[in-house]
Scaffold this active site. Sequence first.
Site, mmCIF file in Angstrom:
data_model
loop_
_atom_site.group_PDB
_atom_site.id
_atom_site.type_symbol
_atom_site.label_atom_id
_atom_site.label_comp_id
_atom_site.label_asym_id
_atom_site.label_seq_id
_atom_site.Cartn_x
_atom_site.Cartn_y
_atom_site.Cartn_z
ATOM 1 N N LYS A 204 116.674 64.756 -58.701
ATOM 2 C CA LYS A 204 115.910 64.664 -59.626
ATOM 3 C C LYS A 204 115.594 66.440 -59.758
ATOM 4 C CE LYS A 204 112.659 62.420 -59.060
ATOM 5 N NZ LYS A 204 112.134 61.526 -57.594
ATOM 6 N N LYS B 207 123.862 66.914 -53.459
ATOM 7 C CA LYS B 207 123.224 65.087 -53.566
ATOM 8 C C LYS B 207 122.442 64.718 -55.119
ATOM 9 C CE LYS B 207 118.278 65.825 -51.717
ATOM 10 N NZ LYS B 207 117.646 65.183 -51.461
ATOM 11 N N LYS C 119 111.381 75.584 -50.258
ATOM 12 C CA LYS C 119 110.431 75.403 -51.431
ATOM 13 C C LYS C 119 110.167 77.225 -51.380
ATOM 14 C CE LYS C 119 110.115 70.327 -51.905
ATOM 15 N NZ LYS C 119 109.283 69.241 -52.317
HETATM 16 P P1 ADP Z 1 115.007 63.627 -55.332
HETATM 17 O O1 ADP Z 1 115.238 64.523 -54.695
HETATM 18 O O2 ADP Z 1 115.739 63.338 -56.318
HETATM 19 O O3 ADP Z 1 113.274 64.535 -55.681
HETATM 20 P P2 ADP Z 1 112.992 62.685 -53.606
HETATM 21 O O4 ADP Z 1 113.649 64.187 -52.356
HETATM 22 O O5 ADP Z 1 111.663 62.442 -54.267
HETATM 23 O O6 ADP Z 1 114.132 62.813 -54.363
HETATM 24 O O7 ADP Z 1 113.149 61.603 -52.299
HETATM 25 C C1 ADP Z 1 113.240 60.171 -52.349
HETATM 26 C C2 ADP Z 1 113.208 59.045 -51.234
HETATM 27 O O8 ADP Z 1 114.888 59.317 -51.722
HETATM 28 C C3 ADP Z 1 113.388 60.288 -50.213
HETATM 29 O O9 ADP Z 1 113.433 58.951 -48.321
HETATM 30 C C4 ADP Z 1 114.938 60.645 -49.074
HETATM 31 O O10 ADP Z 1 116.138 60.694 -48.519
HETATM 32 C C5 ADP Z 1 116.038 59.493 -50.912
HETATM 33 N N1 ADP Z 1 117.127 60.276 -51.447
HETATM 34 C C6 ADP Z 1 116.695 61.182 -52.410
HETATM 35 N N2 ADP Z 1 118.222 61.461 -52.878
HETATM 36 C C7 ADP Z 1 118.526 61.097 -52.492
HETATM 37 C C8 ADP Z 1 120.554 61.143 -51.796
HETATM 38 N N3 ADP Z 1 121.106 61.774 -53.008
HETATM 39 N N4 ADP Z 1 120.808 59.814 -50.984
HETATM 40 C C9 ADP Z 1 119.962 59.031 -50.134
HETATM 41 N N5 ADP Z 1 118.641 59.232 -50.408
HETATM 42 C C10 ADP Z 1 118.308 59.752 -51.146
#
Ligand code: ADP
Length: 337
Positions: free
Chosen positions: A202, A199, A112
Amino acid sequence: MEKKKQVLSCIQPTGDMHFGNYFGAVKNWVDLQQKYDCIYGVVDYHAMTMPYSPKKLRENTWALIFNLIATGIKPEFLFIQSLIPEHAELCWIFNCFASYGQLTRMTQFKDKSTHGNEQDSGGFISAGLLDYPVLQAADILIYQADYVPVGKDQEQHLELSRNIAQRFNNQVGKEYFVLPETLFTEVPKVKSTADPSRKMSKSAGEKHYINVFGDEARIRKQIRSAVTDTGDSTSGEMSAGIQNLFELLKAGEQLDAYDQLMKEYENGTLKYVALKDAVADTLVNISNEFKARRKELDSNKKEVKNQIKASSANIRKKAQQTLRDVKELSGLMNVKF
Ligand code: ADP
């Protein structure tokens, strides 16, 4: 009866809940409630490490609380982090037991703070970004959690929590903190339907995630236009896009449809549109059920908010006890005014 083990997990209020979050984390949280004592936090202090909007932060925090309850999380297990300021206080104490070098080596910090994320951080790297794994250690240890259900990407942070706990225990000469363990559960890794090589997330932008609470027509459209053939179809391997659609069907527990369509795939008779329709129906059914519950909750907004303030106050008692112990052990003042 044996005391149930304590599970702790947290989620940042950074916007919509997508099907990656739901299948990859939240659904598992709902299931864990059967077997464990659970504490789930909406961690708004964490959502400040990158540039953010104060107005949106509070909105997102409540929205996530409502969405979590709608998906099946019990309100009595939920807290909002900034209603429990002891997290921040323990974080400070832990800062003095955390290795600066170890923090700078955290993969997420390196990701990051360096390559390609300048647009997210606006070129500004806050000390909070470096320090947030210490706050995370406080989130976990303040409740004496036995298990933390985390993905591979968080293992390094849990290791840091154990290191901090150990260093604290050594310094004060008491095995005060239990060392938390990772609770591994097989959870699907959901890919972006617009680009199945990455993946669902957001941070990659709107077309790369499907909002669990989104509009039905949009969910269907996103599945309809999911990328299926990603180039090399002669290799005989299933493309990442098709794999992802099957994965979503399985995650949505549509096992009969999964078996049937998989058979067709193996026979070479599968029509992609049939697979897409099955996936869209699955996601829409889940979404509609959650949206209906969300609507009920929205009609009782005030009551739900009060319930969460009360559950936070209740959970806070545990945090306050830990902090009293920690201050006692570490030589800080411990006076009740
Ligand atoms: P984002 O990547 O959308 O910002 P976060 O990092 O806030 O999502 O993730 C919150 C939770 O959701 C974490 O526990 C993460 O492991 C899970 N998570 C996020 N994206 C995925 C995905 N594409 N597949 C499976 N689990 C996910």
